[in-house]
Design a protein around this motif. Structure first.
Motif, PDB file in Angstrom:
ATOM      1  N   ALA A  52      -4.222  16.412   1.421  1.00  0.00           N
ATOM      2  CA  ALA A  52      -5.585  16.652   1.901  1.00  0.00           C
ATOM      3  C   ALA A  52      -6.076  18.034   1.487  1.00  0.00           C
ATOM      4  CB  ALA A  52      -5.634  16.508   3.421  1.00  0.00           C
ATOM      5  N   ALA A  53      -5.208  19.037   1.578  1.00  0.00           N
ATOM      6  CA  ALA A  53      -5.603  20.385   1.162  1.00  0.00           C
ATOM      7  C   ALA A  53      -5.845  20.438  -0.339  1.00  0.00           C
ATOM      8  CB  ALA A  53      -4.526  21.388   1.556  1.00  0.00           C
ATOM      9  N   GLY A  54      -5.016  19.759  -1.102  1.00  0.00           N
ATOM     10  CA  GLY A  54      -5.200  19.728  -2.544  1.00  0.00           C
ATOM     11  C   GLY A  54      -6.477  19.028  -2.945  1.00  0.00           C
ATOM     12  N   ALA A  55      -6.851  18.006  -2.193  1.00  0.00           N
ATOM     13  CA  ALA A  55      -8.100  17.295  -2.480  1.00  0.00           C
ATOM     14  C   ALA A  55      -9.305  18.211  -2.294  1.00  0.00           C
ATOM     15  CB  ALA A  55      -8.232  16.074  -1.570  1.00  0.00           C
ATOM     16  N   LEU A  56      -9.227  19.129  -1.363  1.00  0.00           N
ATOM     17  CA  LEU A  56     -10.325  20.068  -1.149  1.00  0.00           C
ATOM     18  C   LEU A  56     -10.300  21.219  -2.142  1.00  0.00           C
ATOM     19  CD1 LEU A  56     -10.207  20.195   2.747  1.00  0.00           C
ATOM     20  CD2 LEU A  56     -11.836  18.950   1.320  1.00  0.00           C
ATOM     21  N   VAL A  57      -9.106  21.706  -2.469  1.00  0.00           N
ATOM     22  CA  VAL A  57      -8.975  22.874  -3.337  1.00  0.00           C
ATOM     23  C   VAL A  57      -9.256  22.530  -4.792  1.00  0.00           C
ATOM     24  CG1 VAL A  57      -7.272  24.522  -4.240  1.00  0.00           C
ATOM     25  CG2 VAL A  57      -7.419  24.097  -1.811  1.00  0.00           C
ATOM     26  N   GLN A  58      -8.838  21.336  -5.236  1.00  0.00           N
ATOM     27  CA  GLN A  58      -8.966  21.014  -6.657  1.00  0.00           C
ATOM     28  C   GLN A  58     -10.415  20.962  -7.123  1.00  0.00           C
ATOM     29  OE1 GLN A  58     -10.031  17.879  -8.147  1.00  0.00           O
ATOM     30  NE2 GLN A  58     -10.516  16.884  -6.215  1.00  0.00           N
ATOM     31  N   ALA A  59     -11.330  20.645  -6.246  1.00  0.00           N
ATOM     32  CA  ALA A  59     -12.738  20.603  -6.632  1.00  0.00           C
ATOM     33  C   ALA A  59     -13.444  21.937  -6.408  1.00  0.00           C
ATOM     34  CB  ALA A  59     -13.455  19.511  -5.845  1.00  0.00           C
ATOM     35  N   ALA A  63       5.190  10.190  -0.741  1.00  0.00           N
ATOM     36  CA  ALA A  63       4.545   9.041  -0.095  1.00  0.00           C
ATOM     37  C   ALA A  63       3.424   9.505   0.827  1.00  0.00           C
ATOM     38  CB  ALA A  63       5.574   8.226   0.677  1.00  0.00           C
ATOM     39  N   GLY A  64       3.661  10.570   1.591  1.00  0.00           N
ATOM     40  CA  GLY A  64       2.613  11.111   2.449  1.00  0.00           C
ATOM     41  C   GLY A  64       1.443  11.634   1.640  1.00  0.00           C
ATOM     42  N   TRP A  65       1.731  12.297   0.525  1.00  0.00           N
ATOM     43  CA  TRP A  65       0.679  12.804  -0.357  1.00  0.00           C
ATOM     44  C   TRP A  65      -0.156  11.656  -0.899  1.00  0.00           C
ATOM     45  CZ3 TRP A  65      -0.787  12.138  -5.394  1.00  0.00           C
ATOM     46  CH2 TRP A  65      -1.627  13.093  -5.943  1.00  0.00           C
ATOM     47  N   MET A  66       0.525  10.623  -1.374  1.00  0.00           N
ATOM     48  CA  MET A  66      -0.185   9.506  -1.990  1.00  0.00           C
ATOM     49  C   MET A  66      -1.058   8.760  -0.981  1.00  0.00           C
ATOM     50  SD  MET A  66       0.946   6.942  -4.913  1.00  0.00           S
ATOM     51  CE  MET A  66       1.932   8.250  -5.449  1.00  0.00           C
ATOM     52  N   ILE A  67      -0.545   8.534   0.210  1.00  0.00           N
ATOM     53  CA  ILE A  67      -1.330   7.825   1.229  1.00  0.00           C
ATOM     54  C   ILE A  67      -2.560   8.644   1.618  1.00  0.00           C
ATOM     55  CG2 ILE A  67      -1.299   7.065   3.637  1.00  0.00           C
ATOM     56  CD1 ILE A  67       1.574   6.089   3.118  1.00  0.00           C
ATOM     57  N   ALA A  68      -2.384   9.952   1.794  1.00  0.00           N
ATOM     58  CA  ALA A  68      -3.524  10.794   2.152  1.00  0.00           C
ATOM     59  C   ALA A  68      -4.571  10.814   1.049  1.00  0.00           C
ATOM     60  CB  ALA A  68      -3.050  12.219   2.447  1.00  0.00           C
ATOM     61  N   VAL A  69      -4.143  10.920  -0.187  1.00  0.00           N
ATOM     62  CA  VAL A  69      -5.090  10.983  -1.299  1.00  0.00           C
ATOM     63  C   VAL A  69      -5.801   9.646  -1.475  1.00  0.00           C
ATOM     64  CG1 VAL A  69      -5.233  11.237  -3.809  1.00  0.00           C
ATOM     65  CG2 VAL A  69      -3.939  12.877  -2.468  1.00  0.00           C
ATOM     66  N   ILE A  70      -5.087   8.546  -1.343  1.00  0.00           N
ATOM     67  CA  ILE A  70      -5.715   7.227  -1.478  1.00  0.00           C
ATOM     68  C   ILE A  70      -6.730   7.002  -0.354  1.00  0.00           C
ATOM     69  CG2 ILE A  70      -5.292   4.739  -1.415  1.00  0.00           C
ATOM     70  CD1 ILE A  70      -4.487   6.074  -4.029  1.00  0.00           C
ATOM     71  N   LEU A  71      -6.391   7.410   0.859  1.00  0.00           N
ATOM     72  CA  LEU A  71      -7.343   7.266   1.958  1.00  0.00           C
ATOM     73  C   LEU A  71      -8.572   8.147   1.765  1.00  0.00           C
ATOM     74  CD1 LEU A  71      -4.998   7.036   5.074  1.00  0.00           C
ATOM     75  CD2 LEU A  71      -6.327   5.208   4.011  1.00  0.00           C
ATOM     76  N   LEU A  72      -8.406   9.295   1.143  1.00  0.00           N
ATOM     77  CA  LEU A  72      -9.545  10.189   0.913  1.00  0.00           C
ATOM     78  C   LEU A  72     -10.425   9.720  -0.245  1.00  0.00           C
ATOM     79  CD1 LEU A  72      -7.867  13.653   1.451  1.00  0.00           C
ATOM     80  CD2 LEU A  72      -9.503  12.509   2.949  1.00  0.00           C
ATOM     81  N   THR A  73      -9.907   8.859  -1.110  1.00  0.00           N
ATOM     82  CA  THR A  73     -10.732   8.358  -2.217  1.00  0.00           C
ATOM     83  C   THR A  73     -11.632   7.207  -1.782  1.00  0.00           C
ATOM     84  OG1 THR A  73      -9.009   6.822  -2.943  1.00  0.00           O
ATOM     85  CG2 THR A  73      -9.073   8.989  -3.990  1.00  0.00           C
ATOM     86  N   ALA A  74     -11.328   6.570  -0.667  1.00  0.00           N
ATOM     87  CA  ALA A  74     -12.152   5.444  -0.210  1.00  0.00           C
ATOM     88  C   ALA A  74     -13.504   5.953   0.284  1.00  0.00           C
ATOM     89  CB  ALA A  74     -11.437   4.700   0.919  1.00  0.00           C
ATOM     90  N   SER A  75     -14.541   5.230  -0.050  1.00  0.00           N
ATOM     91  CA  SER A  75     -15.865   5.637   0.399  1.00  0.00           C
ATOM     92  C   SER A  75     -16.130   5.079   1.798  1.00  0.00           C
ATOM     93  CB  SER A  75     -16.938   5.153  -0.579  1.00  0.00           C
ATOM     94  OG  SER A  75     -16.943   3.747  -0.628  1.00  0.00           O
ATOM     95  N   ARG A  76     -16.986   5.738   2.513  1.00  0.00           N
ATOM     96  CA  ARG A  76     -17.354   5.326   3.868  1.00  0.00           C
ATOM     97  C   ARG A  76     -18.565   4.425   3.810  1.00  0.00           C
ATOM     98  NH1 ARG A  76     -17.622  10.604   7.368  1.00  0.00           N
ATOM     99  NH2 ARG A  76     -18.668   9.071   8.616  1.00  0.00           N
ATOM    100  N   PRO A  77     -18.880   3.724   4.899  1.00  0.00           N
ATOM    101  CA  PRO A  77     -20.065   2.855   4.895  1.00  0.00           C
ATOM    102  C   PRO A  77     -21.368   3.608   4.630  1.00  0.00           C
ATOM    103  CG  PRO A  77     -18.686   2.354   6.779  1.00  0.00           C
ATOM    104  CD  PRO A  77     -18.093   3.564   6.116  1.00  0.00           C
ATOM    105  N   GLU A  78     -21.390   4.884   4.972  1.00  0.00           N
ATOM    106  CA  GLU A  78     -22.590   5.674   4.732  1.00  0.00           C
ATOM    107  C   GLU A  78     -22.736   6.058   3.272  1.00  0.00           C
ATOM    108  OE1 GLU A  78     -20.216   6.887   6.971  1.00  0.00           O
ATOM    109  OE2 GLU A  78     -21.114   6.006   8.748  1.00  0.00           O
ATOM    110  N   GLY A  79     -21.686   5.836   2.476  1.00  0.00           N
ATOM    111  CA  GLY A  79     -21.719   6.197   1.071  1.00  0.00           C
ATOM    112  C   GLY A  79     -21.065   7.535   0.782  1.00  0.00           C
TER     113      GLY A  79
END
Length: 125
Positions: free
Chosen positions: A24-31, A67-83
């Protein structure tokens, strides 16, 4: 096959949760910082994966945080109903996803496997 001792199982659960936090931290920092943030996120993930393998003395020590990294990153890539979504469709996001998977595979491969405790296999002369 037997279940690992309670202390080792707790270490694997802790590494799994720590992997999710690093993902999750990497997902925020990489961008945030285009070239440096991506490298920081991947180096942090590699340090966790390889450190988990060395700390536990088994390859599962690298697989649990991966495995924890992959699950967190995959969950963060999913879009929400609001877009809304966290990852944008860009080269850096894909490098983070594919680079993190490659780092996880490399660290799990480099992690030490269990070695037998018996005497050496060489015959005496």
């Amino acid at each position: 096959m037997t279940a690992p001792p309670a202390g080792r199982a707790a270490a694997y659960v802790g590494l799994f949760l720590l992997g999710a936090v690093v993902g999750a931290a990497g997902a925020l920092v990489q961008a945030a910082w285009i070239p440096g943030g991506l490298l920081l996120a991947l180096v942090g993930a590699a340090g966790l994966f390889l450190g988990g393998a060395h700390a536990t003395g088994a390859r599962a020590g690298a697989v649990a945080p991966a495995a924890g990294w992959m699950i967190a990153v995959i969950l963060l890539t999913a879009s929400r109903p609001e877009g809304d979504f966290l990852f944008g469709a860009g080269v850096v996001s894909y490098l983070f996803l594919l680079g993190g998977i490659a780092v996880a595979v490399m660290c799990a491969t480099l992690g030490q496997g269990r070695q037998p405790n018996g005497p050496g296999a060489r015959l005496a002369k």
